[in-house]
Design a protein around this motif. Structure first.
Motif, PDB file in Angstrom:
ATOM      1  N   ASN A 232       0.749  -1.209   0.145  1.00 46.38           N
ATOM      2  CA  ASN A 232       0.039   0.118   0.179  1.00 46.38           C
ATOM      3  C   ASN A 232       0.902   1.056  -0.104  1.00 46.38           C
ATOM      4  OD1 ASN A 232      -2.757   0.844   0.013  1.00 46.38           O
ATOM      5  ND2 ASN A 232      -2.447   1.608   2.075  1.00 46.38           N
ATOM      6  N   PHE A 233       2.219   1.009   0.244  1.00 44.44           N
ATOM      7  CA  PHE A 233       2.889   2.271   0.505  1.00 44.44           C
ATOM      8  C   PHE A 233       3.629   2.715  -0.986  1.00 44.44           C
ATOM      9  CE2 PHE A 233       6.921   4.524   1.554  1.00 44.44           C
ATOM     10  CZ  PHE A 233       6.384   5.923   2.333  1.00 44.44           C
ATOM     11  N   ILE A 234       3.937   1.332  -1.608  1.00 47.76           N
ATOM     12  CA  ILE A 234       4.580   1.685  -2.951  1.00 47.76           C
ATOM     13  C   ILE A 234       3.377   1.481  -4.044  1.00 47.76           C
ATOM     14  CG2 ILE A 234       5.974   0.904  -4.746  1.00 47.76           C
ATOM     15  CD1 ILE A 234       7.750   1.820  -2.408  1.00 47.76           C
ATOM     16  N   GLY A 235       2.709   2.612  -4.202  1.00 50.76           N
ATOM     17  CA  GLY A 235       1.305   2.821  -5.098  1.00 50.76           C
ATOM     18  C   GLY A 235       0.191   2.675  -4.190  1.00 50.76           C
ATOM     19  N   GLU A 236      -0.904   1.830  -4.478  1.00 46.16           N
ATOM     20  CA  GLU A 236      -1.952   1.933  -3.682  1.00 46.16           C
ATOM     21  C   GLU A 236      -2.706   0.204  -3.959  1.00 46.16           C
ATOM     22  OE1 GLU A 236      -5.843   4.514  -2.519  1.00 46.16           O
ATOM     23  OE2 GLU A 236      -4.885   4.762  -4.519  1.00 46.16           O
ATOM     24  N   LYS A 280      -2.815  -4.486  -6.222  1.00 47.12           N
ATOM     25  CA  LYS A 280      -2.644  -3.375  -6.612  1.00 47.12           C
ATOM     26  C   LYS A 280      -3.921  -2.666  -7.540  1.00 47.12           C
ATOM     27  CE  LYS A 280       1.935  -2.159  -5.507  1.00 47.12           C
ATOM     28  NZ  LYS A 280       2.249  -1.405  -4.683  1.00 47.12           N
ATOM     29  N   THR A 281      -4.164  -1.262  -7.043  1.00 45.11           N
ATOM     30  CA  THR A 281      -5.305  -0.739  -7.842  1.00 45.11           C
ATOM     31  C   THR A 281      -4.976  -0.754  -9.301  1.00 45.11           C
ATOM     32  OG1 THR A 281      -4.175   1.495  -7.402  1.00 45.11           O
ATOM     33  CG2 THR A 281      -5.886   0.712  -5.786  1.00 45.11           C
ATOM     34  N   ASP A 282      -3.673  -0.376  -9.728  1.00 48.80           N
ATOM     35  CA  ASP A 282      -3.234  -0.553 -10.912  1.00 48.80           C
ATOM     36  C   ASP A 282      -3.383  -1.819 -11.900  1.00 48.80           C
ATOM     37  OD1 ASP A 282      -2.030   2.026 -11.416  1.00 48.80           O
ATOM     38  OD2 ASP A 282      -0.179   1.414 -10.496  1.00 48.80           O
ATOM     39  N   PHE A 283      -3.574  -2.695 -10.965  1.00 49.99           N
ATOM     40  CA  PHE A 283      -3.780  -4.115 -11.655  1.00 49.99           C
ATOM     41  C   PHE A 283      -5.188  -4.738 -11.561  1.00 49.99           C
ATOM     42  CE2 PHE A 283       0.827  -5.278  -9.950  1.00 49.99           C
ATOM     43  CZ  PHE A 283       1.029  -4.664 -11.112  1.00 49.99           C
ATOM     44  N   CYS A 284      -6.189  -3.602 -11.351  1.00 44.75           N
ATOM     45  CA  CYS A 284      -7.455  -3.839 -11.483  1.00 44.75           C
ATOM     46  C   CYS A 284      -8.291  -3.175 -12.782  1.00 44.75           C
ATOM     47  CB  CYS A 284      -8.220  -3.108 -10.223  1.00 44.75           C
ATOM     48  SG  CYS A 284      -7.621  -3.978  -8.575  1.00 44.75           S
TER      49      CYS A 284
END
Length: 364
Positions: A232-236, A280-284
């Protein structure tokens, strides 16, 4: 070039443990970023390596030679503090010449290195200017030139871009890395900015509460975070809690509180343990309307945050608020029905932290 090794470094202040047994290895010429929240111990680590603070225990080695008994000026370290600390009454030239002058270099040798450093940072034409006459970016370059003018073996950068505006930070962070690589100097760069760390580091070392929680390449710490905090710290990241039912066919199967099952990467956590799955939110991905399928969660878009090419969608689902970062041309409006979905290989399974998930995710 020189390597750096830190073993079991501990440092406490009244009521605070700043460094709690730090171990660190930095290879010759490597550019390592120390990343962590405010108060994690990052600045204390740099000051201890530089000799500006004395550790309570542990040792520091440069090229296998112990240096923690040496005075700061004997360590051949260039330390650039957050506020640059330029001498307001001295010109750019005299600021850069300060170190060689106090070390009693010959005028010829001193002038040669000052010229070289000013050329490197593209400030030769401002040699007679005073700090007050320079922009923030120029002041940062002068401070860097002054730090490097003593021909140090290790460069320590403490939040070097913190005082600059966003646009200038983008420009100068690559200049810092390029210059360090050109000089072949081993570098430790402290920051709390995740994007900055990912963009410049050979390796990232993440510190929390005085301890190293993960070290690896930017790709490794982003795609394979070792703890929910790092995720959660590296990205979200989104987190789903449940019971690990089984591990089969290369995937973990987790039963959520509503009886549904989701799948994630394989894990060594024992079956029938309470776990948390992070993605990761980027992977959703997000789809309009209700979409059935594995790892799918349907709900209502309650917030849409436009940030340029990407938009963050917050979707209220039966499993709580879930987020996804999607291309802005694929965004949905607030109030829309939407389904968030992710692939099992992007879900990382962790044991439930002893202190609880919410406490484990806190940024101090």
């Amino acid at each position: 070039m020189v390597s750096l090794r830190v073993e079991g470094l501990r440092k406490s202040f009244p009521g605070v443990v700043a460094l709690d047994g730090i171990d660190l290895n930095v290879r010759e010429g490597e550019y390592v970023v120390i990343l962590g929240p405010t108060g994690a111990g990052k600045t204390t680590l740099l000051k201890t390596i530089a000799g500006l603070a004395r550790q309570d225990s542990g040792h520091i080695y440069f090229d296998q030679q112990r240096v923690d008994t040496l005075m700061p000026f004997q360590r051949s370290v260039a330390y650039l503090p957050q506020n640059y600390s330029l001498f307001a009454h001295l010109t750019v030239w005299d600021n850069v010449a300060f170190g060689p002058t106090v070390q009693d270099w010959s005028p010829r040798r001193r002038d040669q290195i000052v010229r070289e450093m000013l050329n490197l940072v593209h400030l030769s034409d401002r040699r007679n200017s005073y700090p007050r006459e320079l922009s923030g970016g120029m002041q940062q370059r002068v401070a860097l030139a002054r730090a490097l003018a003593t021909q140090a073996r290790i460069l320590l950068l403490d939040e070097p871009l913190r005082a600059l505006d966003a646009r200038l930070r983008l420009e100068l962070r690559q200049e810092l890395r390029t210059l360090a690589k050109y000089l072949g100097i081993t570098t430790l760069h402290v920051t709390h900015d995740q994007e900055e760390a990912i963009s410049v580091a050979d390796r990232i070392v993440i510190i929390r509460k005085g301890k190293v929680v993960q070290a690896g390449s930017p790709k490794e710490v982003y795609e394979d975070p070792s703890t929910p905090f790092v995720s959660n710290f590296i990205g979200e990241a989104n987190f789903l809690q449940g019971l690990l039912s089984r591990v089969e066919d290369g995937f973990s199967v987790i039963m959520l509180s509503d009886g549904r099952h989701v799948m994630g990467r394989p894990t060594n956590v024992p079956v029938n343990s309470q776990v948390v799955l992070g993605v990761k939110t980027d992977f959703c991905n997000v789809y309009h309307g209700k979409v059935e399928g594995q790892n799918s969660f349907t709900g209502t878009v309650v917030r849409s945050l436009f940030t340029g090419k990407r938009t963050t969608l917050e979707i209220q689902t039966g499993q709580g608020l879930l987020k996804a970062k999607v291309p802005s041309d694929q965004s949905l409006s607030e109030g829309s029905e939407a389904t968030l979905r992710f692939q099992p290989e992007n879900g990382i399974v962790y044991p439930i932290p002893n202190e609880g998930l919410q406490v484990a995710l806190e940024v101090e």
